[in-house]
Write an enzyme that holds these catalytic residues in place. Structure first.
Site, PDB file in Angstrom:
ATOM      1  NE  ARG A  21     121.813   0.810  24.439  1.00  0.00           N
ATOM      2  CZ  ARG A  21     121.840  -0.064  25.435  1.00  0.00           C
ATOM      3  NH1 ARG A  21     120.782  -0.783  25.705  1.00  0.00           N
ATOM      4  NH2 ARG A  21     122.930  -0.213  26.163  1.00  0.00           N
ATOM      5  CB  SER A 111     122.661  -4.027  25.575  1.00  0.00           C
ATOM      6  OG  SER A 111     122.487  -4.908  26.652  1.00  0.00           O
ATOM      7  CG  HIS A 112     118.335  -5.399  26.643  1.00  0.00           C
ATOM      8  ND1 HIS A 112     119.220  -4.704  27.449  1.00  0.00           N
ATOM      9  CD2 HIS A 112     117.164  -4.716  26.698  1.00  0.00           C
ATOM     10  CE1 HIS A 112     118.584  -3.667  27.982  1.00  0.00           C
ATOM     11  NE2 HIS A 112     117.348  -3.649  27.544  1.00  0.00           N
ATOM     12  CE  LYS A 121     126.412  -1.353  26.976  1.00  0.00           C
ATOM     13  NZ  LYS A 121     126.237  -2.629  27.710  1.00  0.00           N
ATOM     14  CG  ASP A 263     122.976  -8.831  28.112  1.00  0.00           C
ATOM     15  OD1 ASP A 263     124.048  -9.462  28.059  1.00  0.00           O
ATOM     16  OD2 ASP A 263     122.922  -7.647  28.481  1.00  0.00           O
ATOM     17  CG  ASP A 265     126.041  -6.125  25.765  1.00  0.00           C
ATOM     18  OD1 ASP A 265     125.088  -6.696  26.339  1.00  0.00           O
ATOM     19  OD2 ASP A 265     126.549  -5.078  26.198  1.00  0.00           O
ATOM     20  CG  ASP A 267     126.824  -6.347  29.509  1.00  0.00           C
ATOM     21  OD1 ASP A 267     125.733  -6.897  29.238  1.00  0.00           O
ATOM     22  OD2 ASP A 267     126.946  -5.105  29.605  1.00  0.00           O
ATOM     23  NE  ARG A 268     121.487  -7.119  31.078  1.00  0.00           N
ATOM     24  CZ  ARG A 268     120.162  -7.109  30.933  1.00  0.00           C
ATOM     25  NH1 ARG A 268     119.384  -7.192  31.990  1.00  0.00           N
ATOM     26  NH2 ARG A 268     119.624  -7.049  29.739  1.00  0.00           N
ATOM     27  CG  HIS A 354     124.797  -5.116  34.630  1.00  0.00           C
ATOM     28  ND1 HIS A 354     125.600  -5.197  33.523  1.00  0.00           N
ATOM     29  CD2 HIS A 354     123.613  -4.619  34.204  1.00  0.00           C
ATOM     30  CE1 HIS A 354     124.945  -4.750  32.468  1.00  0.00           C
ATOM     31  NE2 HIS A 354     123.738  -4.396  32.847  1.00  0.00           N
TER      32      HIS A 354
END
Length: 486
Positions: A21, A111-112, A121, A263, A265, A267-268, A354
């Site tokens: 990242r 992500s966020h 990832k 978020d 991406d 995933d949350r 998560h």
């Protein structure tokens, strides 16, 4: 594999413990992505390949994604690895592809993080994580060597990898629907805040009919579904309360049964009740965990559920009472995923929203957690606030960060007061992840965890108690010790 270069490019600021990242293009650009692709091929893909090596690659809505994917693919194909590009995807969409195809994967997302960031990832075949201790450090070093001395000579032209494209959104949506049946629930009105992230791509496919699946008894009210990696409305980070305000207002305005926030991406997943109040991720962990425990028991198996050590005490309380074995882990997805696989756990949850499922390749997926919550809500007549109340009996502080001059000295003051002097009475202490001090077996009931940041002079405090007055007292007493100037 090449030997280490004396002038290796240092990528430690870009490639962290769990993922890649950084700021585009200063830290992450096509040249760096190409080197990481080649290193990923050498360290992970080729040694584990069964037959023709292949990698699935996806990206989120950030504008830099397609160029980074193209360069990363060049690094792979130059080492003889075939690349399957599935285009836009949520991170759990990429995990689905890696799991269903049983090949390694790479998801380009930050992500966020704010708009100027991107990242990667990486996972092994079957969506198994690649972290610092499981290959990522070697990828980092080898990519640094390649950037210093050039990529290794590519394989012969007839042995180079190929690039192909496939859309797997419908397969992903269908797979999630196969795990949770919503067809018979009562009608629900659902506000979904995608934050201009990938939830705006996946929610219409999973909750609606955009992927060609039958309609569900859901009326979805979309909020910020337009894919826009500049995040024009608010950051796609529902962990920050200000980023939930639009969703909270919309739930009340539309008279909705529930609000869901994803978020960047996707995933949350964060949950809002019909009054606009957040439902804690610990409560969601308990709710979903009990559903998975019941399903596991119905199949004649003894269930195991994983939770991290700053999840509410309600999680082990309720799940143990239901007959499950609970395993407490450190904070962080690589630890959860490792424990999920080791214990064949049916489910795992974290305070950060998560949620991990054995049936989803032990990986995390916010959308599958959302389906479980919708099934639980729609399968009974009461509003979400009443349903959630039984999973939120205790009072938590949330995570409070304190910037300190010396992490060691601040921590030592807390140890002296609570452990050495036992100023609050007899306690139990462990150091699984930071310092956890618990008075849960006595009265009044409380515990706290104090963890140091890996990257900054910060201490992170989480407190939980059986009532608000005690939580506030413990919180304020510990913070006073942490923030006391020597």
């Amino acid at each position: 594999m090449t030997s280490p270069s004396p002038d290796r490019v240092d990528l430690s600021a870009l490639i962290k413990a769990y993922d890649v990242r950084g700021v585009v293009p200063q830290e992450l650009n096509p040249e760096v992505a190409r080197a990481i692709g080649a290193a990923f091929a050498e360290v992970v893909v080729l040694p584990e390949a069964q037959g023709r090596p292949r990698v699935v690659v996806a990206h989120d809505m950030r504008p830099s994604g397609p160029d980074l994917v193209a360069a990363f693919a060049e690094g792979l194909t130059g080492r003889g690895v075939d690349v399957l590009r599935i285009g836009l995807a949520s991170t759990d969409g990429l995990y689905y592809a890696s799991g269903a195809l049983d090949i390694p994967g790479a998801m380009f997302t930050a992500s966020h993080n704010p708009a100027q960031y991107n990242g990667i990832k990486l996972c092994r075949a079957g969506a198994r994580p690649v972290g610092q201790d499981s290959g990522l450090a070697r990828v980092r070093d080898l990519a640094g060597d390649y950037l210093a001395s050039g990529l290794p000579q590519t394989v012969a032209p007839d042995a180079q990898g190929t690039v192909s494209d496939e859309d797997m959104l419908a397969d992903y949506a269908g797979f999630l629907r196969s795990l949770v049946d919503l067809s018979a629930i009562r009608p629900l009105k659902v506000v979904v805040d995608a934050g201009n992230g990938m939830g705006g791509y996946t929610a219409p496919a999973v909750l609606g009919t955009q992927a060609g699946l039958p309609a569900l008894p859901l009326e979805v009210v979309p909020l910020y579904f337009e894919l826009d990696g500049t995040f024009p409305n608010h950051e796609a980070n529902p962990l920050e309360p200000e980023n939930l305000r639009d969703l909270q207002a919309a739930v009340v305005e539309h008279g909705a049964d529930i609000g869901l926030a994803f978020d960047g991406d996707a995933d949350r997943c964060f949950v809002i009740d019909e009054n606009g109040d957040p439902v804690s991720p610990s409560a969601i962990t308990a709710l979903v965990g009990l559903r998975e425990v019941a399903r596991e028991q119905a199949a004649g198996r003894t269930p195991t559920v994983i939770h991290n050590l700053i999840t509410s005490q309600v999680v082990p309380d309720l799940l143990t009472a239901a007959g499950a074995r609970t395993v407490r882990t450190r904070v962080g997805h690589s630890f959860i995923k490792a424990q999920m696989a080791e214990h064949e756990a049916v489910f795992g949850g974290e305070h950060s929203a998560h949620y991990y499922f054995r049936e989803f390749f032990f990986a995390d997926t916010g959308m599958l957690a959302a389906l479980h919550v919708l099934a639980a809500l729609g399968g009974q007549p009461h509003p979400l606030s009443a349903l959630a109340e039984q999973y939120q009996p205790y009072v938590a502080s949330g995570e409070i960060n304190s910037r300190v001059t010396s992490v060691e000295e601040a921590r030592a003051r807390v140890v002296e007061a609570y452990v050495t002097q036992q100023g609050a009475g007899p306690v139990t202490v462990d150091e699984l992840d930071g310092l956890t001090v618990s008075h849960w077996d006595g009265q009044p009931q409380w515990w706290f965890n104090l963890r140091a940041s890996n990257t900054e002079p910060l201490l992170r405090l989480n407190v939980e108690a059986a009532d608000e007055d005690i939580m506030e007292k413990v919180r304020d007493d510990v913070l006073a010790l942490v923030r006391q100037e020597a």
